[in-house]
Design an enzyme around this catalytic site. Sequence first.
Site, PDB file in Angstrom:
ATOM      1  N   HIS A  17       0.837  -1.218   0.000  1.00 29.85           N
ATOM      2  CA  HIS A  17       0.000   0.000   0.000  1.00 29.85           C
ATOM      3  C   HIS A  17       0.866   1.260   0.000  1.00 29.85           C
ATOM      4  CE1 HIS A  17      -3.031  -2.668   2.370  1.00 29.85           C
ATOM      5  NE2 HIS A  17      -3.506  -2.530   1.160  1.00 29.85           N
ATOM      6  N   LYS A  41     -16.971  -5.459   6.602  1.00 32.94           N
ATOM      7  CA  LYS A  41     -16.183  -6.625   7.050  1.00 32.94           C
ATOM      8  C   LYS A  41     -15.558  -6.407   8.427  1.00 32.94           C
ATOM      9  CE  LYS A  41     -12.598  -5.352   3.678  1.00 32.94           C
ATOM     10  NZ  LYS A  41     -11.843  -5.768   2.520  1.00 32.94           N
ATOM     11  N   ARG A  90      -2.550  -6.232  -8.086  1.00 31.13           N
ATOM     12  CA  ARG A  90      -1.642  -7.368  -7.887  1.00 31.13           C
ATOM     13  C   ARG A  90      -1.958  -8.449  -8.904  1.00 31.13           C
ATOM     14  NH1 ARG A  90      -3.539  -7.866  -1.857  1.00 31.13           N
ATOM     15  NH2 ARG A  90      -5.340  -7.219  -3.043  1.00 31.13           N
ATOM     16  N   SER A 128      -3.325  -7.680   3.318  1.00 34.59           N
ATOM     17  CA  SER A 128      -3.450  -7.455   4.760  1.00 34.59           C
ATOM     18  C   SER A 128      -3.947  -8.722   5.453  1.00 34.59           C
ATOM     19  CB  SER A 128      -4.404  -6.298   5.044  1.00 34.59           C
ATOM     20  OG  SER A 128      -3.865  -5.099   4.528  1.00 34.59           O
TER      21      SER A 128
HETATM   22  P1  ADP Z   1      -9.976  -3.072  -0.109  1.00 34.33           P
HETATM   23  O1  ADP Z   1     -10.060  -1.840  -0.948  1.00 34.33           O
HETATM   24  O2  ADP Z   1     -10.528  -4.286  -0.783  1.00 34.33           O
HETATM   25  O3  ADP Z   1     -10.425  -2.920   1.307  1.00 34.33           O
HETATM   26  P2  ADP Z   1      -7.205  -2.932   0.710  1.00 34.33           P
HETATM   27  O4  ADP Z   1      -7.495  -1.929   1.739  1.00 34.33           O
HETATM   28  O5  ADP Z   1      -6.452  -4.147   1.144  1.00 34.33           O
HETATM   29  O6  ADP Z   1      -8.453  -3.469  -0.057  1.00 34.33           O
HETATM   30  O7  ADP Z   1      -6.380  -2.287  -0.485  1.00 34.33           O
HETATM   31  C1  ADP Z   1      -6.636  -1.039  -1.039  1.00 34.33           C
HETATM   32  C2  ADP Z   1      -5.974  -0.941  -2.387  1.00 34.33           C
HETATM   33  O8  ADP Z   1      -4.603  -1.327  -2.310  1.00 34.33           O
HETATM   34  C3  ADP Z   1      -6.577  -1.848  -3.468  1.00 34.33           C
HETATM   35  O9  ADP Z   1      -6.499  -1.166  -4.696  1.00 34.33           O
HETATM   36  C4  ADP Z   1      -5.681  -3.043  -3.486  1.00 34.33           C
HETATM   37  O10 ADP Z   1      -5.684  -3.707  -4.733  1.00 34.33           O
HETATM   38  C5  ADP Z   1      -4.339  -2.366  -3.230  1.00 34.33           C
HETATM   39  N1  ADP Z   1      -3.366  -3.311  -2.655  1.00 34.33           N
HETATM   40  C6  ADP Z   1      -3.562  -4.195  -1.667  1.00 34.33           C
HETATM   41  N2  ADP Z   1      -2.437  -4.899  -1.413  1.00 34.33           N
HETATM   42  C7  ADP Z   1      -1.490  -4.447  -2.285  1.00 34.33           C
HETATM   43  C8  ADP Z   1      -0.136  -4.786  -2.558  1.00 34.33           C
HETATM   44  N3  ADP Z   1       0.483  -5.770  -1.919  1.00 34.33           N
HETATM   45  N4  ADP Z   1       0.499  -4.097  -3.527  1.00 34.33           N
HETATM   46  C9  ADP Z   1      -0.137  -3.117  -4.194  1.00 34.33           C
HETATM   47  N5  ADP Z   1      -1.411  -2.769  -4.019  1.00 34.33           N
HETATM   48  C10 ADP Z   1      -2.095  -3.414  -3.077  1.00 34.33           C
END
Ligand code: ADP
Length: 159
Positions: A17, A41, A90, A128
């Site tokens: 992130h 969630k 990803r 995460s």
């Molecule tokens: P969500 O939006 O489903 O709650 P997250 O908070 O985990 O998901 O992630 C927010 C954004 O960061 C999404 O665009 C997700 O694809 C991206 N993301 C999550 N993990 C990674 C990673 N390891 N590398 C790059 N981008 C990521």
Amino acid sequence: MTIALYPGTFDPVTNGHADIATRAASLFDQLIVGVYDAPPKKLLFDTKDRVLLFSEAVKRVPNIKVVPYKGLTVHYAREIGAQVMVRGLRASSDFEFEFEMAMMNRKLVPEIEVVSLMTRLEYQFLSSSLLKEVCTLGGDIHNLVPHHVETALKAKLKV
Ligand code: ADP
């Protein structure tokens, strides 16, 4: 001035992130990291902690601001005057979901463009949820999250 919104739950922020946020901040004038408040969630960290952990991870990048938000992401983007929404991609697994979401968002708010940045190779398999599982089971996570996140995660999971 181009404002971009990078939304997510970030429970907690990972190096993946932080990398996307830092790279997006070099493309746009201002990057707002939107931490989704009260998503449906079940989360490990509350909103205040998720905001603090992300803020600390990007504190050296002056044009990034980390803020909580509620409700529909595109409505929040419009409210803050964002022209762009940033997402991280990803491997192939993210594509279908992100594509569907981008199509729906365009339908709702056509003036906002979605920009997807490809994740770095070393964070392709980092999420995460997997991170929390590995940490719970005593795996080494120090290359996957900033040091302060590792400390907070271990304290929260009591490992
Ligand atoms: P969500 O939006 O489903 O709650 P997250 O908070 O985990 O998901 O992630 C927010 C954004 O960061 C999404 O665009 C997700 O694809 C991206 N993301 C999550 N993990 C990674 C990673 N390891 N590398 C790059 N981008 C990521």
